[in-house]
Design a protein around this motif. Structure first.
Motif, mmCIF file in Angstrom:
data_model
loop_
_atom_site.group_PDB
_atom_site.id
_atom_site.type_symbol
_atom_site.label_atom_id
_atom_site.label_comp_id
_atom_site.label_asym_id
_atom_site.label_seq_id
_atom_site.Cartn_x
_atom_site.Cartn_y
_atom_site.Cartn_z
ATOM 1 N N GLY A 189 -3.290 8.741 -9.200
ATOM 2 C CA GLY A 189 -2.113 7.894 -9.377
ATOM 3 C C GLY A 189 -0.870 8.473 -8.737
ATOM 4 N N VAL A 190 -0.672 9.776 -8.888
ATOM 5 C CA VAL A 190 0.497 10.429 -8.286
ATOM 6 C C VAL A 190 0.401 10.399 -6.767
ATOM 7 C CG1 VAL A 190 1.684 12.647 -8.040
ATOM 8 C CG2 VAL A 190 1.001 11.852 -10.303
ATOM 9 N N ALA A 225 1.202 6.962 -5.507
ATOM 10 C CA ALA A 225 2.648 6.722 -5.537
ATOM 11 C C ALA A 225 3.337 7.408 -4.362
ATOM 12 C CB ALA A 225 3.231 7.211 -6.860
ATOM 13 N N THR A 227 2.431 5.574 -1.028
ATOM 14 C CA THR A 227 3.094 4.277 -0.870
ATOM 15 C C THR A 227 4.588 4.427 -0.649
ATOM 16 O OG1 THR A 227 3.228 4.019 -3.264
ATOM 17 C CG2 THR A 227 1.397 2.930 -2.148
ATOM 18 N N VAL A 228 5.204 5.447 -1.225
ATOM 19 C CA VAL A 228 6.636 5.662 -0.981
ATOM 20 C C VAL A 228 6.867 6.122 0.451
ATOM 21 C CG1 VAL A 228 8.573 7.176 -1.554
ATOM 22 C CG2 VAL A 228 7.291 6.067 -3.368
ATOM 23 N N GLY A 276 4.513 3.379 2.889
ATOM 24 C CA GLY A 276 4.341 2.021 2.383
ATOM 25 C C GLY A 276 4.460 0.944 3.434
ATOM 26 N N MET A 334 0.124 -1.810 -7.780
ATOM 27 C CA MET A 334 1.086 -1.059 -8.583
ATOM 28 C C MET A 334 0.677 -1.037 -10.051
ATOM 29 S SD MET A 334 5.072 -1.783 -9.105
ATOM 30 C CE MET A 334 5.997 -0.407 -8.526
ATOM 31 N N PHE A 364 -2.782 1.167 -10.389
ATOM 32 C CA PHE A 364 -2.617 2.609 -10.245
ATOM 33 C C PHE A 364 -1.678 3.197 -11.285
ATOM 34 C CE2 PHE A 364 -4.714 1.827 -6.269
ATOM 35 C CZ PHE A 364 -5.521 2.950 -6.134
ATOM 36 N N SER A 365 -0.706 2.426 -11.743
ATOM 37 C CA SER A 365 0.130 2.942 -12.838
ATOM 38 C C SER A 365 -0.694 3.044 -14.116
ATOM 39 C CB SER A 365 1.365 2.065 -13.042
ATOM 40 O OG SER A 365 0.990 0.769 -13.461
ATOM 41 N N THR A 411 -2.819 6.132 -13.817
ATOM 42 C CA THR A 411 -1.989 7.326 -13.994
ATOM 43 C C THR A 411 -1.692 7.562 -15.465
ATOM 44 O OG1 THR A 411 -0.990 6.876 -11.839
ATOM 45 C CG2 THR A 411 0.141 8.455 -13.258
#
Length: 178
Positions: free
Chosen positions: A12-13, A16, A19-20, A23, A48, A51-52, A55
């Motif tokens: 998950g991390v 993130a 994608t940041v 992305g 989103m 995966f959140s 996480t």
């Protein structure tokens, strides 16, 4: 089980971070690949949200395993519950409102019929000029001809009567006398 929880948390991390950082690049590279997921049945399974949830599942599993006396089955159940709850909250408090705020700057020429604009380049009786109109958050310049066959000077306010072949046919807007 602790290794599984760590794997989910790290996945998950990493998702993130990727994608940041990448992305926009990834979005254009896989354009349309996941459009099938946007149907009525799977519209809540956004990456989103998924995966959140993974996480949170991993993080809560690690915390509950290390800091609670609960059995592995209870930890798994509570972690799954936390993941589903957080995914639901993220969908309804972030993803859904963001989908509703998306709008486009695009417009159809037919949307200009009935719109008021200002002549920026004088419109001769038989010929073309230019009109500036407010559309959404910006302005658009369009080729215009006189609908009545009368010349219209620059700065005059006009209204679009019809659109033919990408050209606005406008007439002078009569201002009310005060």
């Amino acid at each position: 089980m602790l290794e599984l929880y760590w794997g989910l948390l790290i996945t998950g991390v990493l998702f993130a971070l990727v994608t940041v950082v990448f992305g926009d690049l990834l979005s254009s590279a896989i354009d349309g690949m996941f459009d099938w997921m946007s149907g009525d049945v799977l519209h809540y399974l956004q990456p989103m949200v998924l995966f959140s949830g993974l996480t949170v599942l991993g993080g809560s599993g690690i915390l509950l395993t290390k800091y609670s006396p609960l059995a592995a089955a209870a930890v798994l159940f509570l972690s799954l519950l936390a993941a589903v709850l957080s995914g639901t909250l993220i969908f309804f408090l972030y993803v859904k409102p963001m989908q509703n705020t998306e709008n486009s700057l695009a417009f159809s020429m037919q949307d200009l019929v009935g719109r008021i604009g200002e002549v920026s380049v004088p419109i001769p009786a038989q010929g073309c000029g230019e009109v500036v109109m407010q559309m959404g958050g910006g302005v658009t310049n369009q080729i215009a001809e006189s609908f009545d066959g009368n010349s219209i000077e620059a700065g005059a306010r006009v209204v679009t009567v019809e659109v033919k072949d990408g050209t606005l046919f406008v007439t002078r807007l009569d201002e009310p006398k005060l």
